[in-house]
Design a protein around this motif. Sequence first.
Motif, PDB file in Angstrom:
ATOM      1  N   ILE A  29       0.780  -1.062   0.068  1.00  0.00           N
ATOM      2  CA  ILE A  29      -0.009   0.207  -0.527  1.00  0.00           C
ATOM      3  C   ILE A  29       1.182   1.606  -0.102  1.00  0.00           C
ATOM      4  O   ILE A  29       0.889   2.058  -0.732  1.00  0.00           O
ATOM      5  CB  ILE A  29      -0.961  -0.072   1.329  1.00  0.00           C
ATOM      6  N   SER A  30       2.034   1.130   1.068  1.00  0.00           N
ATOM      7  CA  SER A  30       2.678   2.241   1.019  1.00  0.00           C
ATOM      8  C   SER A  30       3.424   2.634  -0.168  1.00  0.00           C
ATOM      9  O   SER A  30       3.489   3.568  -1.059  1.00  0.00           O
ATOM     10  CB  SER A  30       3.995   2.221   2.156  1.00  0.00           C
ATOM     11  N   VAL A  31       4.007   1.648  -1.101  1.00  0.00           N
ATOM     12  CA  VAL A  31       4.287   1.829  -2.430  1.00  0.00           C
ATOM     13  C   VAL A  31       3.626   2.326  -3.184  1.00  0.00           C
ATOM     14  O   VAL A  31       3.922   2.835  -3.936  1.00  0.00           O
ATOM     15  CB  VAL A  31       5.201  -0.049  -2.717  1.00  0.00           C
ATOM     16  N   ALA A  32       2.619   1.862  -3.412  1.00  0.00           N
ATOM     17  CA  ALA A  32       1.386   1.792  -4.288  1.00  0.00           C
ATOM     18  C   ALA A  32       0.695   3.824  -4.655  1.00  0.00           C
ATOM     19  O   ALA A  32       0.796   4.431  -4.912  1.00  0.00           O
ATOM     20  CB  ALA A  32       0.518   1.103  -4.255  1.00  0.00           C
ATOM     21  N   ALA A  33       1.043   3.668  -3.049  1.00  0.00           N
ATOM     22  CA  ALA A  33       0.574   5.359  -2.924  1.00  0.00           C
ATOM     23  C   ALA A  33       1.426   6.473  -3.308  1.00  0.00           C
ATOM     24  O   ALA A  33       0.960   7.234  -3.712  1.00  0.00           O
ATOM     25  CB  ALA A  33       0.242   5.728  -1.543  1.00  0.00           C
ATOM     26  N   SER A  34       3.191   5.866  -3.152  1.00  0.00           N
ATOM     27  CA  SER A  34       4.093   6.847  -3.147  1.00  0.00           C
ATOM     28  C   SER A  34       4.145   6.734  -4.922  1.00  0.00           C
ATOM     29  O   SER A  34       4.420   8.085  -5.391  1.00  0.00           O
ATOM     30  CB  SER A  34       5.336   5.610  -2.807  1.00  0.00           C
ATOM     31  N   THR A  35       4.213   5.779  -5.414  1.00  0.00           N
ATOM     32  CA  THR A  35       3.916   5.334  -6.713  1.00  0.00           C
ATOM     33  C   THR A  35       2.959   6.807  -7.406  1.00  0.00           C
ATOM     34  O   THR A  35       2.902   7.320  -8.737  1.00  0.00           O
ATOM     35  CB  THR A  35       4.272   3.767  -7.086  1.00  0.00           C
ATOM     36  N   PHE A  36       1.717   6.582  -7.116  1.00  0.00           N
ATOM     37  CA  PHE A  36       0.730   7.215  -7.610  1.00  0.00           C
ATOM     38  C   PHE A  36       0.792   8.738  -7.635  1.00  0.00           C
ATOM     39  O   PHE A  36       0.761  10.113  -8.197  1.00  0.00           O
ATOM     40  CB  PHE A  36      -0.706   7.287  -6.812  1.00  0.00           C
ATOM     41  N   LYS A  37       1.096   8.944  -6.160  1.00  0.00           N
ATOM     42  CA  LYS A  37       2.001  10.872  -5.562  1.00  0.00           C
ATOM     43  C   LYS A  37       3.220  11.308  -6.872  1.00  0.00           C
ATOM     44  O   LYS A  37       2.542  12.500  -6.975  1.00  0.00           O
ATOM     45  CB  LYS A  37       2.420  11.001  -4.374  1.00  0.00           C
ATOM     46  N   ASN A  38       3.904   9.787  -6.929  1.00  0.00           N
ATOM     47  CA  ASN A  38       4.590  10.758  -7.816  1.00  0.00           C
ATOM     48  C   ASN A  38       4.342  10.487  -9.488  1.00  0.00           C
ATOM     49  O   ASN A  38       4.918  12.147 -10.032  1.00  0.00           O
ATOM     50  CB  ASN A  38       6.220   9.770  -8.393  1.00  0.00           C
ATOM     51  N   TYR A  39       3.851   9.976 -10.090  1.00  0.00           N
ATOM     52  CA  TYR A  39       3.058  10.007 -11.092  1.00  0.00           C
ATOM     53  C   TYR A  39       1.883  11.354 -11.690  1.00  0.00           C
ATOM     54  O   TYR A  39       1.847  11.861 -12.034  1.00  0.00           O
ATOM     55  CB  TYR A  39       1.571   9.235 -10.845  1.00  0.00           C
ATOM     56  N   LEU A  40       1.350  11.980 -10.016  1.00  0.00           N
ATOM     57  CA  LEU A  40       0.698  12.653 -10.775  1.00  0.00           C
ATOM     58  C   LEU A  40       1.164  13.907 -10.415  1.00  0.00           C
ATOM     59  O   LEU A  40       1.399  15.103 -11.459  1.00  0.00           O
ATOM     60  CB  LEU A  40      -0.039  12.940  -8.526  1.00  0.00           C
ATOM     61  N   GLN A  41       2.713  13.641  -9.486  1.00  0.00           N
ATOM     62  CA  GLN A  41       3.684  15.247  -9.709  1.00  0.00           C
ATOM     63  C   GLN A  41       4.031  15.571 -11.198  1.00  0.00           C
ATOM     64  O   GLN A  41       4.518  16.223 -11.573  1.00  0.00           O
ATOM     65  CB  GLN A  41       4.699  15.383  -8.512  1.00  0.00           C
ATOM     66  N   MET A  42       4.526  14.122 -11.117  1.00  0.00           N
ATOM     67  CA  MET A  42       5.323  14.212 -12.240  1.00  0.00           C
ATOM     68  C   MET A  42       4.341  14.733 -13.845  1.00  0.00           C
ATOM     69  O   MET A  42       4.337  16.081 -15.014  1.00  0.00           O
ATOM     70  CB  MET A  42       5.620  12.346 -13.682  1.00  0.00           C
ATOM     71  N   LYS A  43       2.674  14.339 -13.355  1.00  0.00           N
ATOM     72  CA  LYS A  43       2.060  15.287 -14.682  1.00  0.00           C
ATOM     73  C   LYS A  43       1.697  16.618 -14.508  1.00  0.00           C
ATOM     74  O   LYS A  43       1.503  16.630 -15.250  1.00  0.00           O
ATOM     75  CB  LYS A  43       0.860  13.955 -14.329  1.00  0.00           C
ATOM     76  N   GLU A  44       1.825  17.231 -13.562  1.00  0.00           N
ATOM     77  CA  GLU A  44       1.846  18.180 -13.147  1.00  0.00           C
ATOM     78  C   GLU A  44       2.349  18.811 -13.773  1.00  0.00           C
ATOM     79  O   GLU A  44       2.540  20.748 -13.944  1.00  0.00           O
ATOM     80  CB  GLU A  44       1.395  18.713 -11.506  1.00  0.00           C
ATOM     81  N   ASN A  45       4.287  18.417 -13.386  1.00  0.00           N
ATOM     82  CA  ASN A  45       5.309  19.169 -14.368  1.00  0.00           C
ATOM     83  C   ASN A  45       5.428  19.440 -16.471  1.00  0.00           C
ATOM     84  O   ASN A  45       6.271  20.131 -16.432  1.00  0.00           O
ATOM     85  CB  ASN A  45       6.528  17.925 -13.324  1.00  0.00           C
ATOM     86  N   ARG A  46       4.657  17.912 -16.114  1.00  0.00           N
ATOM     87  CA  ARG A  46       4.024  18.195 -17.555  1.00  0.00           C
ATOM     88  C   ARG A  46       3.899  19.732 -18.523  1.00  0.00           C
ATOM     89  O   ARG A  46       4.520  20.092 -19.150  1.00  0.00           O
ATOM     90  CB  ARG A  46       4.109  16.658 -18.149  1.00  0.00           C
ATOM     91  N   LYS A  47       2.981  19.673 -17.485  1.00  0.00           N
ATOM     92  CA  LYS A  47       1.945  20.844 -17.620  1.00  0.00           C
ATOM     93  C   LYS A  47       2.776  21.857 -17.627  1.00  0.00           C
ATOM     94  O   LYS A  47       3.088  23.293 -18.557  1.00  0.00           O
ATOM     95  CB  LYS A  47       0.771  21.383 -17.057  1.00  0.00           C
ATOM     96  N   ALA A  48       4.143  21.965 -16.776  1.00  0.00           N
ATOM     97  CA  ALA A  48       4.783  23.837 -16.255  1.00  0.00           C
ATOM     98  C   ALA A  48       6.123  23.726 -17.028  1.00  0.00           C
ATOM     99  O   ALA A  48       6.135  24.430 -17.744  1.00  0.00           O
ATOM    100  CB  ALA A  48       5.686  23.544 -15.133  1.00  0.00           C
ATOM    101  N   ASP A  49       6.276  22.304 -17.827  1.00  0.00           N
ATOM    102  CA  ASP A  49       6.898  22.252 -18.808  1.00  0.00           C
ATOM    103  C   ASP A  49       6.897  22.490 -20.246  1.00  0.00           C
ATOM    104  O   ASP A  49       7.579  23.838 -20.752  1.00  0.00           O
ATOM    105  CB  ASP A  49       7.869  20.938 -18.690  1.00  0.00           C
ATOM    106  N   ALA A  50       5.419  22.672 -20.732  1.00  0.00           N
ATOM    107  CA  ALA A  50       5.115  23.278 -21.792  1.00  0.00           C
ATOM    108  C   ALA A  50       5.383  24.185 -21.670  1.00  0.00           C
ATOM    109  O   ALA A  50       5.364  25.583 -22.576  1.00  0.00           O
ATOM    110  CB  ALA A  50       3.867  22.603 -21.694  1.00  0.00           C
ATOM    111  N   ALA A  51       4.955  24.790 -20.526  1.00  0.00           N
ATOM    112  CA  ALA A  51       4.852  26.494 -20.546  1.00  0.00           C
ATOM    113  C   ALA A  51       6.037  27.213 -19.963  1.00  0.00           C
ATOM    114  O   ALA A  51       6.546  28.211 -20.943  1.00  0.00           O
ATOM    115  CB  ALA A  51       4.031  27.300 -19.146  1.00  0.00           C
ATOM    116  N   SER A  52       6.509  26.733 -19.997  1.00  0.00           N
ATOM    117  CA  SER A  52       8.151  26.918 -20.244  1.00  0.00           C
ATOM    118  C   SER A  52       9.085  27.230 -21.343  1.00  0.00           C
ATOM    119  O   SER A  52      10.117  27.595 -21.483  1.00  0.00           O
ATOM    120  CB  SER A  52       8.966  25.854 -18.880  1.00  0.00           C
TER     121      SER A  52
END
Length: 76
Positions: free
Chosen positions: A13-36
């Motif tokens: 459960i903790s590994v799955a939660a960490s992986t999901f959190k990283n996925y969400l951060q990566m998705k958010e960073n893609r939007k910021a990278d496109a703007a950059s």
Amino acid sequence: MDPFQMVVIIVVISVAASTFKNYLQMKENRKADAASEADVANLRSDVARLKERVHVLEKIVTDGDRQLADEIRKLA
């Protein structure tokens, strides 16, 4: 349920939660990278335009006809 199974479930459960959190951060960073990337493209076009203006100004300042005109003005 024995303690070993509980530990395994907690770890999974903790590994799955960490992986999901990283996925969400990566998705958010893609939007910021496109703007950059758009900002970088705009800045590069501005720099290219300014370099061209500097080149034209250097040409005007170092032009022989302009120097001749300045010398004629000084004589008058």
